[in-house]
Motif scaffolding. Structure first.
Motif, PDB file in Angstrom:
ATOM      1  N   ALA A  97     -28.546 -10.654 -20.951  1.00  0.00           N
ATOM      2  CA  ALA A  97     -29.981 -10.419 -20.787  1.00  0.00           C
ATOM      3  C   ALA A  97     -30.313 -10.603 -19.307  1.00  0.00           C
ATOM      4  CB  ALA A  97     -30.792 -11.384 -21.640  1.00  0.00           C
ATOM      5  N   HIS A  98     -31.209  -9.787 -18.810  1.00  0.00           N
ATOM      6  CA  HIS A  98     -31.645  -9.863 -17.415  1.00  0.00           C
ATOM      7  C   HIS A  98     -32.954  -9.099 -17.301  1.00  0.00           C
ATOM      8  CE1 HIS A  98     -30.052  -5.756 -17.075  1.00  0.00           C
ATOM      9  NE2 HIS A  98     -29.006  -6.214 -17.744  1.00  0.00           N
ATOM     10  N   PRO A  99     -33.727  -9.313 -16.244  1.00  0.00           N
ATOM     11  CA  PRO A  99     -34.993  -8.597 -16.090  1.00  0.00           C
ATOM     12  C   PRO A  99     -34.776  -7.094 -15.952  1.00  0.00           C
ATOM     13  CG  PRO A  99     -34.879 -10.461 -14.581  1.00  0.00           C
ATOM     14  CD  PRO A  99     -33.517 -10.301 -15.192  1.00  0.00           C
ATOM     15  N   GLY A 100     -35.773  -6.313 -16.354  1.00  0.00           N
ATOM     16  CA  GLY A 100     -35.763  -4.886 -16.130  1.00  0.00           C
ATOM     17  C   GLY A 100     -35.817  -4.054 -17.394  1.00  0.00           C
ATOM     18  N   ARG A 101     -35.617  -2.730 -17.218  1.00  0.00           N
ATOM     19  CA  ARG A 101     -35.574  -1.762 -18.321  1.00  0.00           C
ATOM     20  C   ARG A 101     -34.388  -0.847 -18.093  1.00  0.00           C
ATOM     21  NH1 ARG A 101     -39.381  -1.851 -21.930  1.00  0.00           N
ATOM     22  NH2 ARG A 101     -38.931   0.147 -22.868  1.00  0.00           N
ATOM     23  N   GLU A 102     -33.797  -0.403 -19.202  1.00  0.00           N
ATOM     24  CA  GLU A 102     -32.703   0.565 -19.160  1.00  0.00           C
ATOM     25  C   GLU A 102     -33.045   1.729 -20.057  1.00  0.00           C
ATOM     26  OE1 GLU A 102     -28.674  -0.700 -20.029  1.00  0.00           O
ATOM     27  OE2 GLU A 102     -28.963  -2.492 -18.815  1.00  0.00           O
ATOM     28  N   TRP A 103     -32.566   2.902 -19.657  1.00  0.00           N
ATOM     29  CA  TRP A 103     -32.655   4.109 -20.463  1.00  0.00           C
ATOM     30  C   TRP A 103     -31.290   4.747 -20.382  1.00  0.00           C
ATOM     31  CZ3 TRP A 103     -31.573   9.200 -19.602  1.00  0.00           C
ATOM     32  CH2 TRP A 103     -32.092  10.132 -20.511  1.00  0.00           C
ATOM     33  N   VAL A 150     -28.643   8.099 -22.169  1.00  0.00           N
ATOM     34  CA  VAL A 150     -28.400   9.204 -23.087  1.00  0.00           C
ATOM     35  C   VAL A 150     -26.889   9.309 -23.261  1.00  0.00           C
ATOM     36  CG1 VAL A 150     -28.416  10.985 -21.270  1.00  0.00           C
ATOM     37  CG2 VAL A 150     -28.881  11.631 -23.636  1.00  0.00           C
ATOM     38  N   VAL A 151     -26.460   9.518 -24.486  1.00  0.00           N
ATOM     39  CA  VAL A 151     -25.039   9.651 -24.782  1.00  0.00           C
ATOM     40  C   VAL A 151     -24.640  11.104 -24.536  1.00  0.00           C
ATOM     41  CG1 VAL A 151     -23.260   9.446 -26.562  1.00  0.00           C
ATOM     42  CG2 VAL A 151     -25.110   7.761 -26.439  1.00  0.00           C
ATOM     43  N   LEU A 152     -23.664  11.302 -23.655  1.00  0.00           N
ATOM     44  CA  LEU A 152     -23.195  12.637 -23.303  1.00  0.00           C
ATOM     45  C   LEU A 152     -22.081  13.119 -24.232  1.00  0.00           C
ATOM     46  CD1 LEU A 152     -23.072  12.162 -19.437  1.00  0.00           C
ATOM     47  CD2 LEU A 152     -24.912  13.173 -20.795  1.00  0.00           C
ATOM     48  N   SER A 153     -21.236  12.187 -24.687  1.00  0.00           N
ATOM     49  CA  SER A 153     -20.179  12.521 -25.646  1.00  0.00           C
ATOM     50  C   SER A 153     -19.820  11.264 -26.420  1.00  0.00           C
ATOM     51  CB  SER A 153     -18.938  13.083 -24.940  1.00  0.00           C
ATOM     52  OG  SER A 153     -18.294  12.077 -24.188  1.00  0.00           O
ATOM     53  N   GLY A 154     -19.337  11.458 -27.627  1.00  0.00           N
ATOM     54  CA  GLY A 154     -18.990  10.312 -28.472  1.00  0.00           C
ATOM     55  C   GLY A 154     -20.225   9.700 -29.112  1.00  0.00           C
ATOM     56  N   THR A 155     -20.063   8.483 -29.593  1.00  0.00           N
ATOM     57  CA  THR A 155     -21.158   7.726 -30.196  1.00  0.00           C
ATOM     58  C   THR A 155     -21.139   6.313 -29.628  1.00  0.00           C
ATOM     59  OG1 THR A 155     -21.007   8.997 -32.240  1.00  0.00           O
ATOM     60  CG2 THR A 155     -22.151   6.884 -32.371  1.00  0.00           C
ATOM     61  N   ALA A 156     -22.292   5.839 -29.210  1.00  0.00           N
ATOM     62  CA  ALA A 156     -22.412   4.480 -28.675  1.00  0.00           C
ATOM     63  C   ALA A 156     -23.040   3.578 -29.718  1.00  0.00           C
ATOM     64  CB  ALA A 156     -23.268   4.483 -27.414  1.00  0.00           C
ATOM     65  N   VAL A 157     -22.693   2.313 -29.648  1.00  0.00           N
ATOM     66  CA  VAL A 157     -23.301   1.291 -30.490  1.00  0.00           C
ATOM     67  C   VAL A 157     -24.083   0.370 -29.560  1.00  0.00           C
ATOM     68  CG1 VAL A 157     -22.906  -0.622 -32.075  1.00  0.00           C
ATOM     69  CG2 VAL A 157     -21.452   1.427 -32.188  1.00  0.00           C
ATOM     70  N   LEU A 158     -25.397   0.329 -29.760  1.00  0.00           N
ATOM     71  CA  LEU A 158     -26.270  -0.523 -28.965  1.00  0.00           C
ATOM     72  C   LEU A 158     -26.616  -1.744 -29.800  1.00  0.00           C
ATOM     73  CD1 LEU A 158     -28.251  -1.194 -26.627  1.00  0.00           C
ATOM     74  CD2 LEU A 158     -29.921   0.283 -27.788  1.00  0.00           C
ATOM     75  N   THR A 159     -26.274  -2.913 -29.285  1.00  0.00           N
ATOM     76  CA  THR A 159     -26.632  -4.162 -29.941  1.00  0.00           C
ATOM     77  C   THR A 159     -27.763  -4.795 -29.140  1.00  0.00           C
ATOM     78  OG1 THR A 159     -24.350  -4.469 -30.672  1.00  0.00           O
ATOM     79  CG2 THR A 159     -25.787  -6.403 -30.744  1.00  0.00           C
ATOM     80  N   LEU A 160     -28.907  -4.996 -29.802  1.00  0.00           N
ATOM     81  CA  LEU A 160     -30.063  -5.650 -29.191  1.00  0.00           C
ATOM     82  C   LEU A 160     -30.359  -6.897 -30.008  1.00  0.00           C
ATOM     83  CD1 LEU A 160     -32.497  -2.686 -28.448  1.00  0.00           C
ATOM     84  CD2 LEU A 160     -31.158  -3.999 -26.817  1.00  0.00           C
ATOM     85  N   ALA A 161     -30.090  -8.044 -29.432  1.00  0.00           N
ATOM     86  CA  ALA A 161     -30.260  -9.319 -30.128  1.00  0.00           C
ATOM     87  C   ALA A 161     -29.468  -9.267 -31.428  1.00  0.00           C
ATOM     88  CB  ALA A 161     -31.723  -9.637 -30.326  1.00  0.00           C
ATOM     89  N   ALA A 174     -30.922   9.363 -27.078  1.00  0.00           N
ATOM     90  CA  ALA A 174     -31.171   8.403 -26.006  1.00  0.00           C
ATOM     91  C   ALA A 174     -31.755   7.119 -26.568  1.00  0.00           C
ATOM     92  CB  ALA A 174     -32.140   9.019 -24.991  1.00  0.00           C
ATOM     93  N   ALA A 175     -31.727   6.092 -25.751  1.00  0.00           N
ATOM     94  CA  ALA A 175     -32.326   4.800 -26.101  1.00  0.00           C
ATOM     95  C   ALA A 175     -32.965   4.228 -24.841  1.00  0.00           C
ATOM     96  CB  ALA A 175     -31.270   3.850 -26.638  1.00  0.00           C
ATOM     97  N   GLU A 176     -34.002   3.447 -25.042  1.00  0.00           N
ATOM     98  CA  GLU A 176     -34.672   2.749 -23.945  1.00  0.00           C
ATOM     99  C   GLU A 176     -35.046   1.370 -24.454  1.00  0.00           C
ATOM    100  OE1 GLU A 176     -38.581   3.130 -21.055  1.00  0.00           O
ATOM    101  OE2 GLU A 176     -38.315   4.543 -22.684  1.00  0.00           O
TER     102      GLU A 176
END
Length: 190
Positions: free
Chosen positions: A120-126, A128-139, A150-152
């Motif tokens: 965790a750190h200050p800021g924002r991220e955005w 987009v997945v260009l190929s494959g599949t990503a797994v985003l873990t938030l908390a 995409a995700a933000e």
């Protein structure tokens, strides 16, 4: 007037007209906003009247832009060379707006999703997945982000991004604070 000055003069005139048209303004409407006569504005756009600094300032305001943006000549800076930061990472610095960074990253190995290892750190991220599949873990939540999706998220949420199965290419955009949070670990994204 040098050839370079003439090219900038022409560019500014084209930019004024293009902004006016893009905003759906008639000559009369923009002239009214800029406190100029319609004929004066027409002659400015067509190159039949000298560009005066005071008129450029009022035109910039009337077009909801800045004088700097109206007169900038950045044609030489169109191509941005990426910088390499560790294996599979390319970063493109944003010259027009240094408050953002763009990074393309190839993720190949999944890491553990141990909540104690989420960052965790200050800021924002955005991203987009260009190929494959990503797994985003938030908390304590997990999201599958497939190709062209995409995700933000605010980066104060503990987070990690890993590939689901096999390699995953991702294009990230970080604001200045989020980029600082990644600076120490350029060899891994999250």
């Amino acid at each position: 007037m040098t050839q370079e000055d003439g090219a900038l003069d022409s560019l500014v005139r084209k930019r004024i007209r293009a902004l006016r048209v893009a905003q759906g303004l008639s000559l009369e409407e923009l002239a009214g906003r800029a406190h100029l006569s319609q004929s004066t504005l027409s002659r400015i756009e067509s190159g039949h009247r000298r560009l005066a600094l005071d008129q450029l300032v009022t035109l910039a305001r009337a077009l909801d832009t800045t004088l700097d943006q109206l007169v900038e000549n950045a044609a030489e800076d169109v191509v941005i060379t990426p910088m390499t930061h560790g294996p599979g990472t390319l970063t493109w610095p944003m010259k027009a707006d240094p408050s953002f960074s763009i990074m393309r990253r190839r993720l190949t190995a999944a890491r553990t999703e141990d909540p104690a290892k989420l960052r965790a750190h200050p800021g924002r991220e955005w991203f987009v997945v260009l190929s494959g599949t990503a797994v985003l873990t938030l908390a304590n939540r997990t999201y599958r982000i497939e190709k062209n999706h995409a995700a933000e998220f605010p980066t104060m949420l503990p987070h990690a991004i890993t590939p689901e199965r096999g390699p995953c290419d991702i294009l990230f955009i970080f604001d200045r604070q989020a980029r600082r949070g990644h600076r120490d670990t350029d060899d891994q994204v999250d």
